[in-house]
Design an enzyme around this catalytic site. Sequence first.
Site, PDB file in Angstrom:
ATOM      1  CE  LYS A  53      -3.781  -2.513   2.068  1.00 55.12           C
ATOM      2  NZ  LYS A  53      -4.406  -3.070   3.255  1.00 55.12           N
ATOM      3  CD  GLN A  97      -3.489  -4.764   6.229  1.00 55.47           C
ATOM      4  OE1 GLN A  97      -3.625  -3.695   5.648  1.00 55.47           O
ATOM      5  NE2 GLN A  97      -3.743  -5.916   5.644  1.00 55.47           N
ATOM      6  CG  ASP A 120     -10.092  -0.944   4.575  1.00 56.87           C
ATOM      7  OD1 ASP A 120      -9.658  -1.416   3.516  1.00 56.87           O
ATOM      8  OD2 ASP A 120      -9.491  -1.014   5.663  1.00 56.87           O
TER       9      ASP A 120
HETATM   10  N1  GUN Z   1      -6.443  -7.340   5.505  1.00 56.53           N
HETATM   11  C1  GUN Z   1      -6.532  -8.045   4.347  1.00 56.53           C
HETATM   12  N2  GUN Z   1      -7.165  -7.291   3.399  1.00 56.53           N
HETATM   13  C2  GUN Z   1      -7.478  -6.112   3.977  1.00 56.53           C
HETATM   14  C3  GUN Z   1      -8.128  -4.932   3.515  1.00 56.53           C
HETATM   15  O1  GUN Z   1      -8.566  -4.812   2.360  1.00 56.53           O
HETATM   16  N3  GUN Z   1      -8.257  -3.916   4.415  1.00 56.53           N
HETATM   17  C4  GUN Z   1      -7.806  -4.020   5.698  1.00 56.53           C
HETATM   18  N4  GUN Z   1      -7.981  -2.978   6.502  1.00 56.53           N
HETATM   19  N5  GUN Z   1      -7.199  -5.104   6.159  1.00 56.53           N
HETATM   20  C5  GUN Z   1      -7.034  -6.150   5.300  1.00 56.53           C
END
Ligand code: GUN
Length: 293
Positions: A53, A97, A120
Amino acid sequence: MSAKIISGNEVSKQLKDEMKEEVVKLKAQGMEPCLSVILVGEDPASKVYVLNKKKACEYIGIKSLETRLPATTTTEELLKVIEGYNNDKTVHGILCQLPLPKHIPETKILRAILPEKDVDCFHPFNVGLISIGEVRFLPCTPAGVIELIKRGGFETAGKDVVILGRSNIVGRPLSNMLDQRDMNATVTMCHTKTKNLKERCAAADIVIGAIGRPEYVKADMVKEGAVVIDVGINRVDAPGTEKGFKLVGDVAFDEVKEKAAAITPVPGGVGPMTIAMLMKNTLTAAKEAFFKK
Ligand code: GUN
């Protein structure tokens, strides 16, 4: 006939390049989009996701902040960090996350993020907006699936779509998005208790696999000429390979590609799209904050 392979690597690169150009223009107007990512604990997969990211932010020109907290962090401590980012006007998007350590209640944390910074799209308020067709953000993986269908050159209006899997992150929001008036698909959600699942799949114009079962969708479950989108990422043993495992989707790629009109690969299909759509949400949040203040 072998299917067209819809490459998430290519489409996500295209999207990121478009966003990079947009960010140049936004910066010229005095705005710097910013995403804050919070990582709690030492989960190795989460560390990789967070790094990816950060790299995407760098590529596009989005500022990224990161808070790393130990696995022993309390719920209150994490809420304080979120509150700090909620109150920081220079931060437009906040992502915590997942998964979180077991002692921290996920729903409480996700609901603490301000809906206007919830890139998200996990906050119930934003999820609710989708179901009434008033979209602020779209959840990243479902939005990536739709972008792949569109940029692959396929229509959804009037099509029968079967979604395998009803998770809150993929299946359910995807169903909500596809039957809205801008997409006009007829959606069937399938799950463990669905009767005649194989037949339903085999009748669909578009099949979306999001159940987390390796190579579950076989050629006899797919109509000739269907579009097949594979959201699954499953680790299976691969003795003799360097890592000892390989990644496969929910679709038996080799046999289904001989029957489908188009198919997404794993890896390199939906996966890279999730981050691209996160970047898109961050720009949306930044533009909302900047131009509508
Ligand atoms: N963990 C795995 N995929 C994601 C996601 O798309 N967003 C978040 N916040 N955590 C994750």
